[in-house]
Enzyme design. Structure first.
Site, mmCIF file in Angstrom:
data_model
loop_
_atom_site.group_PDB
_atom_site.id
_atom_site.type_symbol
_atom_site.label_atom_id
_atom_site.label_comp_id
_atom_site.label_asym_id
_atom_site.label_seq_id
_atom_site.Cartn_x
_atom_site.Cartn_y
_atom_site.Cartn_z
ATOM 1 N N SER A 107 0.809 -1.210 0.000
ATOM 2 C CA SER A 107 0.000 0.000 0.000
ATOM 3 C C SER A 107 0.850 1.272 0.000
ATOM 4 C CB SER A 107 -0.940 -0.069 1.203
ATOM 5 O OG SER A 107 -2.080 0.669 0.930
ATOM 6 N N LYS B 183 4.212 2.147 -2.403
ATOM 7 C CA LYS B 183 4.584 3.344 -3.156
ATOM 8 C C LYS B 183 6.035 3.694 -2.801
ATOM 9 C CE LYS B 183 -0.046 5.258 -1.934
ATOM 10 N NZ LYS B 183 -1.089 4.648 -2.685
ATOM 11 N N TRP C 68 -10.268 0.421 -4.845
ATOM 12 C CA TRP C 68 -9.715 1.739 -4.508
ATOM 13 C C TRP C 68 -8.322 1.909 -5.114
ATOM 14 C CZ3 TRP C 68 -11.051 6.328 -2.948
ATOM 15 C CH2 TRP C 68 -10.194 7.144 -2.209
ATOM 16 N N HIS D 183 -7.737 -5.600 0.372
ATOM 17 C CA HIS D 183 -6.501 -4.831 0.549
ATOM 18 C C HIS D 183 -5.739 -5.347 1.781
ATOM 19 C CE1 HIS D 183 -4.108 -1.235 -0.041
ATOM 20 N NE2 HIS D 183 -4.216 -0.956 1.248
HETATM 21 C C1 GCU Z 1 -5.364 4.787 1.945
HETATM 22 C C2 GCU Z 1 -4.804 5.565 0.777
HETATM 23 C C3 GCU Z 1 -4.028 4.668 -0.189
HETATM 24 C C4 GCU Z 1 -3.000 3.855 0.573
HETATM 25 C C5 GCU Z 1 -3.674 3.129 1.707
HETATM 26 C C6 GCU Z 1 -2.723 2.368 2.637
HETATM 27 O O1 GCU Z 1 -6.383 3.925 1.511
HETATM 28 O O2 GCU Z 1 -5.874 6.207 0.148
HETATM 29 O O3 GCU Z 1 -3.389 5.439 -1.172
HETATM 30 O O4 GCU Z 1 -2.329 2.984 -0.294
HETATM 31 O O5 GCU Z 1 -4.336 4.065 2.542
HETATM 32 O O6 GCU Z 1 -1.558 2.715 2.753
HETATM 33 O O7 GCU Z 1 -3.205 1.427 3.281
#
Ligand code: GCU
Length: 420
Positions: A260, A264, A351, A401
């Site tokens: 997540s 990144k 998402w 997720h």
């Molecule tokens: C939120 C955010 C995402 C990210 C996620 C996470 O949902 O919007 O961009 O990847 O958190 O880090 O769990």
């Protein structure tokens, strides 16, 4: 004077309008028509056909774009880097592994920051490849091992993990073992190195703490427009961990992993430092592996609104204007070529735009091709739980997720073919 209740109402309305402005789209038929920015044409129109031209011309300009306009530039070098072995033990993970805990200290402008690296290494081989990944709530959450130190850094409260008052305690030990298949890694001959990301930069919209503060000039309170947000700071932390790991004789190769927001960070670390032998992005979504121009699920405007500290301020110019982006996330993935890269999605994680993550991997495959490496050869999303495992790999698994054993089983089998 305006009454506090009106101020509150005005602020709430402003916040709501920003959210409605960036309302997520989950309808494939509403994905805008767009041109995928070409990997093989430079910003001034020159055509690229060979790996050397990619390395000399196109790769550097794309790297610069992501640095200046997306994640932000690191403003300088550290003054000093040091580490200290805090403890080690030979009987971890049911006697199969060695554990080490190493404190890493970064110094700049007479200020310093410490973070702890937890390492599990398989016994019986002189040196092993390791997965390096941040965890969300502290090294002690990834294992029940009672010897793992509890972080005293700021921690986001989490009821399920029993974290309150922004402090981790004994109560959260082992609460995230489900995301870290440590024994499977060890059995396959891999080690794990993990760090609590909040020790490098606390995940809140506050630039007075963490890594950023070390680099400020006299009187500076936040990064400049093109300077780093938190994702770039976490990526910097991974590169510092690498400064230690490459000198630890017990380690042969380092593959970075992130889930997540930390996916990144792993992608950006992989793009900016080719000492990482491979990169794994688990459900990294917007600002990670997903194509921004699809505007499916989370969008640039929405992420910058919800997490204003993650990217460089300069990235805000693309809020609601994805069509104006001169580059997209497949080009971030291509910066990792020809090193192995695994992009993974989850079918219920809309998402994060699984299709956008897949397509980015598909388009990035062009650059793997320049090096004679296999990537993704079809633009059709594979069936759920049917991985494609080439040098550039992809899977979409069932479920939501998260990081599951299924994900680690794929990463391990893929990495075994490439790194063992
Ligand atoms: C939120 C955010 C995402 C990210 C996620 C996470 O949902 O919007 O961009 O990847 O958190 O880090 O769990």
């Amino acid at each position: 004077m305006m009454k506090p209740v009106f101020i509150l109402l005005a602020v709430t309305c402003m916040m709501q309008s920003a959210f409605t402005q960036f309302e997520p789209n989950y309808d494939e038929s509403k994905v805008p028509q767009f041109e995928v920015p070409d990997l093989l044409t430079t910003f001034n129109g020159e055509k690229i056909t060979k790996a050397e031209q990619w390395e000399d011309k196109r790769r550097p300009e794309l790297l610069r774009f992501f640095e200046e306009e997306v994640y932000g530039r690191v403003p300088g070098n550290l003054d000093a880097f040091s580490f200290k072995l805090l403890e080690q033990d030979d009987s971890a993970v049911n006697g199969k592994a060695r554990r080490k805990q190493v404190a890493i200290t970064l110094e700049k402008n007479k200020r310093s920051l410490n973070f702890n690296l937890l390492l599990y290494l398989p016994k019986g081989s002189p040196s092993a490849p390791v997965f390096l990944g941040y965890n969300f709530h502290g090294n002690h959450t990834v294992t029940h091992d009672p010897k793992v130190l509890i972080t005293d850094a700021w921690n986001e409260n989490n009821e399920a993990l029993e974290i309150s008052n922004n402090k981790a305690t004994e109560a959260s030990r082992g609460k995230r073992t489900n995301r870290w298949a440590i024994e499977k890694m060890i059995d396959a001959g891999f080690g794990l190195a993990t760090i609590y990301y909040g020790e490098v930069d606390p995940d809140k919209n506050d630039f007075t703490d963490g890594l950023h503060a070390l680099f400020y000039k006299e009187g500076q309170e936040r990064p400049e427009t093109n300077e780093w947000g938190s994702i770039a700071a976490w990526a910097f932390g991974l590169r510092c961990a690498m400064d230690y790991l490459e000198n630890d004789g017990d380690i042969s190769k380092v593959v970075i992993f992130g889930h997540s927001r930390l996916g990144k960070a792993a992608l950006w670390a992989g793009a900016t430092d080719n000492r990482f032998a491979g990169v794994i992005s688990n459900d990294s979504g917007c600002g990670g592996a997903a194509l921004s121009k699809r505007q499916f699920g989370e969008t640039v405007g929405r992420i910058n609104h919800s997490f204003p500290h993650w990217f460089a301020d300069a990235f805000e110019q693309y809020n609601g204007k994805e069509e104006q982006l001169p580059a997209d996330q497949h080009q971030l993935l291509a910066l990792i070529a020809p090193r192995p890269l695994y992009v993974a999605s989850a079918v219920e994680d809309q998402w994060a735009d699984p299709k956008g993550e897949f397509l980015a991997a598909y388009y990035a495959s062009t650059i793997y091709g320049l090096y004679g490496k296999a990537g993704i050869t079809t633009d059709e999303l594979p069936a759920v739980d049917r991985p494609i495992q080439n040098t550039l790999a992809y899977h979409i698994r069932s479920g939501g997720h998260d990081v599951m054993d299924y994900d680690w089983e794929q990463y391990i089998s893929w990495a075994k073919k490439l790194f063992n």
